[in-house]
Write a protein that holds these residues in place. Structure first.
Motif, PDB file in Angstrom:
ATOM      1  N   GLU A 125       1.024  -1.426   0.223  1.00  0.00           N
ATOM      2  CA  GLU A 125       0.286  -0.279  -0.266  1.00  0.00           C
ATOM      3  C   GLU A 125       1.191   1.459   0.397  1.00  0.00           C
ATOM      4  O   GLU A 125       2.005   1.537   0.960  1.00  0.00           O
ATOM      5  N   VAL A 126       0.702   2.335  -0.857  1.00  0.00           N
ATOM      6  CA  VAL A 126       1.167   2.943  -1.429  1.00  0.00           C
ATOM      7  C   VAL A 126       1.052   4.408  -0.902  1.00  0.00           C
ATOM      8  O   VAL A 126      -0.048   4.705  -1.401  1.00  0.00           O
ATOM      9  N   CYS A 127       1.139   5.673  -0.308  1.00  0.00           N
ATOM     10  CA  CYS A 127       0.641   6.720   0.337  1.00  0.00           C
ATOM     11  C   CYS A 127       1.094   8.054  -0.392  1.00  0.00           C
ATOM     12  O   CYS A 127       2.217   8.090   0.141  1.00  0.00           O
ATOM     13  N   SER A 128       0.991   8.923  -1.191  1.00  0.00           N
ATOM     14  CA  SER A 128       1.818   9.826  -1.768  1.00  0.00           C
ATOM     15  C   SER A 128       1.019  11.050  -1.389  1.00  0.00           C
ATOM     16  O   SER A 128      -0.211  11.506  -1.352  1.00  0.00           O
ATOM     17  N   ASN A 129       2.283  12.093  -0.553  1.00  0.00           N
ATOM     18  CA  ASN A 129       1.634  12.946   0.342  1.00  0.00           C
ATOM     19  C   ASN A 129       2.567  14.169  -0.161  1.00  0.00           C
ATOM     20  O   ASN A 129       3.276  14.084  -0.874  1.00  0.00           O
ATOM     21  N   PHE A 130       1.016  15.285  -0.686  1.00  0.00           N
ATOM     22  CA  PHE A 130       1.453  16.632  -0.550  1.00  0.00           C
ATOM     23  C   PHE A 130       0.746  17.941  -0.056  1.00  0.00           C
ATOM     24  O   PHE A 130       0.202  17.712  -0.022  1.00  0.00           O
ATOM     25  N   GLN A 131       2.349  18.003   0.044  1.00  0.00           N
ATOM     26  CA  GLN A 131       1.721  19.335   2.253  1.00  0.00           C
ATOM     27  C   GLN A 131       2.462  20.729   1.067  1.00  0.00           C
ATOM     28  O   GLN A 131       3.066  21.070   0.606  1.00  0.00           O
ATOM     29  N   PHE A 132       1.423  20.983   0.788  1.00  0.00           N
ATOM     30  CA  PHE A 132       1.314  22.909   0.611  1.00  0.00           C
ATOM     31  C   PHE A 132       1.316  23.947   1.248  1.00  0.00           C
ATOM     32  O   PHE A 132       0.837  23.391   3.081  1.00  0.00           O
ATOM     33  N   TYR A 133       2.188  25.133   0.603  1.00  0.00           N
ATOM     34  CA  TYR A 133       1.886  26.733   1.976  1.00  0.00           C
ATOM     35  C   TYR A 133       1.403  27.259   1.672  1.00  0.00           C
ATOM     36  O   TYR A 133       1.634  27.929   0.445  1.00  0.00           O
ATOM     37  N   ASP A 134       0.516  27.808   2.118  1.00  0.00           N
ATOM     38  CA  ASP A 134      -0.662  28.828   2.443  1.00  0.00           C
ATOM     39  C   ASP A 134       1.340  30.405   1.549  1.00  0.00           C
ATOM     40  O   ASP A 134       1.619  30.681   2.579  1.00  0.00           O
ATOM     41  N   GLY A 135       0.433  30.618   0.065  1.00  0.00           N
ATOM     42  CA  GLY A 135       1.203  32.056  -0.077  1.00  0.00           C
ATOM     43  C   GLY A 135       2.149  31.150  -0.703  1.00  0.00           C
ATOM     44  O   GLY A 135       3.459  32.324  -1.160  1.00  0.00           O
ATOM     45  N   ILE A 136       2.187  30.035  -0.769  1.00  0.00           N
ATOM     46  CA  ILE A 136       4.142  29.725  -1.144  1.00  0.00           C
ATOM     47  C   ILE A 136       3.457  28.556  -2.310  1.00  0.00           C
ATOM     48  O   ILE A 136       2.937  27.622  -2.325  1.00  0.00           O
ATOM     49  N   SER A 137       4.797  28.898  -3.377  1.00  0.00           N
ATOM     50  CA  SER A 137       4.314  28.591  -4.772  1.00  0.00           C
ATOM     51  C   SER A 137       5.516  27.594  -4.414  1.00  0.00           C
ATOM     52  O   SER A 137       5.664  26.754  -5.653  1.00  0.00           O
ATOM     53  N   VAL A 138       5.686  26.319  -4.025  1.00  0.00           N
ATOM     54  CA  VAL A 138       5.839  25.287  -2.959  1.00  0.00           C
ATOM     55  C   VAL A 138       5.338  23.810  -2.490  1.00  0.00           C
ATOM     56  O   VAL A 138       4.726  24.630  -1.433  1.00  0.00           O
ATOM     57  N   ALA A 139       5.262  22.920  -2.663  1.00  0.00           N
ATOM     58  CA  ALA A 139       4.719  21.760  -2.525  1.00  0.00           C
ATOM     59  C   ALA A 139       5.937  20.214  -1.899  1.00  0.00           C
ATOM     60  O   ALA A 139       7.281  20.437  -2.345  1.00  0.00           O
ATOM     61  N   ARG A 140       5.285  20.404  -0.280  1.00  0.00           N
ATOM     62  CA  ARG A 140       6.052  19.307   0.052  1.00  0.00           C
ATOM     63  C   ARG A 140       5.571  17.902  -0.091  1.00  0.00           C
ATOM     64  O   ARG A 140       4.352  17.846  -0.544  1.00  0.00           O
ATOM     65  N   SER A 141       6.465  17.089  -1.202  1.00  0.00           N
ATOM     66  CA  SER A 141       5.630  15.627  -1.657  1.00  0.00           C
ATOM     67  C   SER A 141       6.447  14.621  -0.807  1.00  0.00           C
ATOM     68  O   SER A 141       8.126  14.537  -0.307  1.00  0.00           O
ATOM     69  N   TRP A 142       5.982  13.408  -0.507  1.00  0.00           N
ATOM     70  CA  TRP A 142       7.384  12.369   0.145  1.00  0.00           C
ATOM     71  C   TRP A 142       6.181  11.736  -0.112  1.00  0.00           C
ATOM     72  O   TRP A 142       5.051  11.002  -0.162  1.00  0.00           O
ATOM     73  N   THR A 143       6.269   9.625   0.329  1.00  0.00           N
ATOM     74  CA  THR A 143       5.930   8.842  -0.520  1.00  0.00           C
ATOM     75  C   THR A 143       6.054   7.729   1.114  1.00  0.00           C
ATOM     76  O   THR A 143       6.972   7.691   1.641  1.00  0.00           O
ATOM     77  N   GLU A 144       5.093   7.668   2.052  1.00  0.00           N
ATOM     78  CA  GLU A 144       4.708   6.381   2.490  1.00  0.00           C
ATOM     79  C   GLU A 144       4.372   5.259   2.344  1.00  0.00           C
ATOM     80  O   GLU A 144       3.458   4.774   1.330  1.00  0.00           O
ATOM     81  N   LEU A 145       4.597   3.892   2.982  1.00  0.00           N
ATOM     82  CA  LEU A 145       4.666   2.254   1.871  1.00  0.00           C
ATOM     83  C   LEU A 145       3.990   1.691   2.959  1.00  0.00           C
ATOM     84  O   LEU A 145       4.605   1.583   4.151  1.00  0.00           O
TER      85      LEU A 145
END
Length: 700
Positions: free
Chosen positions: A103-123
């Motif tokens: 099972e694979v969870c793809s995570n995308f964290q966005f930050y208000d007012g910033i055009s960058v997302a943090r991404s990581w994967t959990e298995l």
């Protein structure tokens, strides 16, 4: 088919859940989605790439490419979470492989007012058998070339930051043809074995490259940029598949980094995090967004608010040979010019040669006959916070402790302790190692009153360790994560302790470390003229308030050379050194004036955004410039470095057509000419000597 389409902080994102129940990431861009650019087959646009041992890969001529992995390219949609937290929007997309139970969870964290997302994967292994992990992407996107009409090898520029000892932040720009990724057949069938890839292997995370890059589309004036947030082995690659280019970002993998991990039924694994952003309008705008993102992911701390001035006795000064007799006059002068921290660098723990005996961290009685504590107290008496140099992750081969400790304290490969440059690498997975490191910090803080630590790291132990590990790289990753956990514990215990990150200067500048450490040594460069290039470029790799720049006025310098030296650091963090006690009154006043100027503007620095009127610097440039954008004011530093022409034109495009008041704020006796041309947005400067620098304040 179900489509998820949204815009978050100017990032246009499109996912598809296909009729086959597969999840595709179709779009991650500053520009709106245009379906006609997809030309999609069944193959690319995979959400996440995962390679598991023993499973066949599909597709032709894959070679070192991380595309069409198994089970990554065959994962099926399970569920989707979309919610808000303290930072902004958070997406979690879970997929699964029925055959393996992965099972694979793809995570995308966005930050208000910033055009960058943090991404990581959990298995999670929900199956009944062990699974061997060979590769997991933290972020992958196909179609990075799809906007615009021009050929990909004509419109795309790839900016790669080379890094090396004394030559940090050395940016170069390439067309894809320059890197061998040429179009040689119809685009719709293009899937070569050629990969443009950058890897780091080992514990020095930035010894050859910074873990970041920028891809610019010249036709659409848009950028895709990224940073990998890991303090060890990492990998990124760009290649082609079915007429599209993809980008994959990851921590360590088996093919490049000797990492392989077994997860048992019920076990989990989490990848390293990466930051991925998009923007339009040029490279400066991309760094703007990264700067804002780096500030929000960083540990909240007082040091990045106060930006204290540090004196360190090493560079072009004592060079690892401290004694009470040598330190006292330096302490006096450091206090006189306005320093707020005073750091005693290498050698304080050894009677003589100190390199391969490190590890016990007990002060030398020979160097400090009246006691090390007395010297520390003298620093306090002078109104400065005392600091010391440490290299806690190593023990020298001639350290008495190293000869008595068990092997599981150290990195081991092929049943032998790993050596590098006369030192052994400690393994922070071992709780006894962490307890010992705790005891060193406790003694320095509680017994000696140390408030600043320069945490250096001067070896490269290579691919990892075999003790209690599935692979060498697994041991390395475990150590690096344990070190970060230990560091988190130290900051929790001593929240006011300032710890500087140093690795032979800037050989471990990553945001696994810099999300904890408040300040980073950017280089060991001992020539102030070359150090100007490092100063100009440092804010591409970290925030200005974290970038410690050496300044070391030399006795033999002319006044203009002292000014040049000091300007190197005023827009970031001042790391002062040099024989202050031997400078004449005129040079000492220039140093004091520089520190006073810095203190006047440092509240602006911590909230500023950097820009580069002349672009990033190269080591043979004869003119250099760095600017900081603040609220209703800018600061611009300009260096003349062996230019035969005294005049330089500095384009400041964001101030074009604005009335502006320009002042030279350092040195106080400006001795230069300058003029603002608002119609063109150009500041023209005329500097009086071949090696010369000035700092300007622009109010508007």
């Amino acid at each position: 088919m179900r489509r998820i389409n949204f815009v978050e902080n100017k990032i246009n994102v499109v996912f598809d859940i296909t009729d086959n129940n597969e999840v595709k990431l179709l779009h991650f861009s500053a520009l709106p989605f245009d379906e006609s650019t997809i030309g999609m087959t069944d193959e690319p646009f995979t959400l996440v790439e995962v390679s598991v041992s023993g499973l066949d890969r599909t597709g032709e001529r894959i070679g070192p490419k991380y595309i069409l992995t198994t089970p990554g390219s065959k994962l099926k949609y399970k569920n989707y979470k979309d919610y808000r937290n303290e930072f902004g929007r958070k997406l979690e997309i879970t997929t699964f492989d029925e055959k393996t139970g992965l099972e694979v969870c793809s995570n995308f964290q966005f930050y208000d007012g910033i055009s960058v997302a943090r991404s990581w994967t959990e298995l999670l292994n929900t199956g009944e058998e062990n699974l061997g992990l060979e590769y997991i992407s933290s972020f992958t996107i196909t179609g990075i070339e799809k906007e615009g009409l021009s050929r990909q090898d004509e419109k795309l520029l790839l900016y790669i930051p080379h890094n090396a000892w004394q030559k940090e932040f050395n940016w170069n720009v390439y067309k894809l043809n320059d890197l061998g990724l040429s179009i040689t057949q119809p685009l719709e069938t293009q899937h070569s074995s050629k990969v443009v890839e950058i890897s780091n292997i080992g514990n020095w995370s930035t010894k050859q490259f910074l873990p970041m890059g920028i891809l610019q589309n010249e036709e659409t004036d848009s950028e895709l940029f990224w940073q990998i947030e890991h303090n060890g082995s990492w990998h990124w690659q760009i290649s082609d598949q079915d007429g599209h280019l993809y980008l994959s970002l990851s921590g360590p993998d088996e093919y490049h980094c000797h990492w392989w991990k077994k997860i048992k039924p019920g076990e989990r694994f989490k990848t390293v995090t990466v930051g991925v952003g998009v923007t339009t309008g040029g490279i400066d705008n991309a760094i703007d967004e990264l700067t804002k993102y780096r500030r929000v992911i960083r540990r909240k701390n007082t040091d990045n608010e106060t930006l204290g001035v540090i004196f360190n006795d090493y560079m072009n000064c004592l060079l690892g040979d401290p004694t009470t007799e040598k330190e006292i006059p330096l302490i006096d002068k450091a206090q006189e010019v306005g320093c707020e921290y005073y750091c005693i660098d290498a050698g304080w723990y050894s009677d003589g040669y100190w390199w391969d005996g490190v590890g016990e961290w007990l002060p030398s009685k020979k160097r400090f006959p009246n006691g090390f504590k007395n010297l520390i107290d003298y620093i306090r008496l002078k109104g400065m916070i005392p600091g010391v140099w440490l290299e806690l992750e190593v023990m020298g081969k001639n350290c008495k402790l190293a000869k008595t400790l068990p092997e599981n304290w150290f990195f081991v490969r092929h049943d032998k302790r790993v050596y590098d440059r006369g030192r052994f690498q400690l393994d922070f997975r071992n709780p006894d190692v962490r307890k010992y490191a705790d005891s060193i910090i406790d003694r320095l803080v509680n017994e000696y009153g140390v408030g600043y630590i320069k945490m250096d790291y001067n070896i490269e132990p290579g691919i990892g360790t075999e003790i209690d590990a599935d692979s060498f790289g697994d041991g390395l990753l475990g150590h690096e994560r344990a070190y970060l956990e230990w560091l988190d514990g130290i900051f929790k215990k001593y929240p006011d302790l300032v710890i500087e990150n140093c690795s032979s200067g800037g050989l471990r500048m990553d945001y696994a470390m810099l999300s904890r450490y408040s300040i980073q040594s950017t280089s060991d460069q001992n020539d102030y003229r070359y150090n100007a290039t490092i100063a100009v470029n440092a804010s591409t790799g970290l925030t200005p308030e974290q970038a410690a720049i050496w300044v070391y006025p030399l006795v033999e310098n002319k006044n203009e050379e002292v000014i040049f030296n000091m300007v190197n650091a005023i827009l970031q963090r001042i790391h002062l050194s040099g024989n202050l006690d031997k400078l004449d009154d005129g040079k000492l006043k220039l140093v004091k004036d520089a520190l006073e100027t810095y203190k006047d503007i440092r509240n602006d620095i911590k909230e500023s955004l950097p820009f580069w009127p002349l672009g990033v610097s190269h080591y043979n440039d004869s003119w250099l410039s760095l600017g900081l954008k603040c609220e209703r004011r800018d600061y611009v530093a300009v260096w003349r470095r062996n230019s035969q022409t005294p005049t330089c034109k500095l384009p400041i495009s964001h101030l074009k057509n604005k009335d502006a008041e320009i002042r030279c704020i350092y040195p106080k006796e400006e001795n230069c000419k300058y003029k603002w041309h608002k119609e063109s947005g150009i500041l023209a400067v005329d500097l009086p000597s071949n090696v010369c620098a000035r700092l300007f304040k622009i109010e508007y």
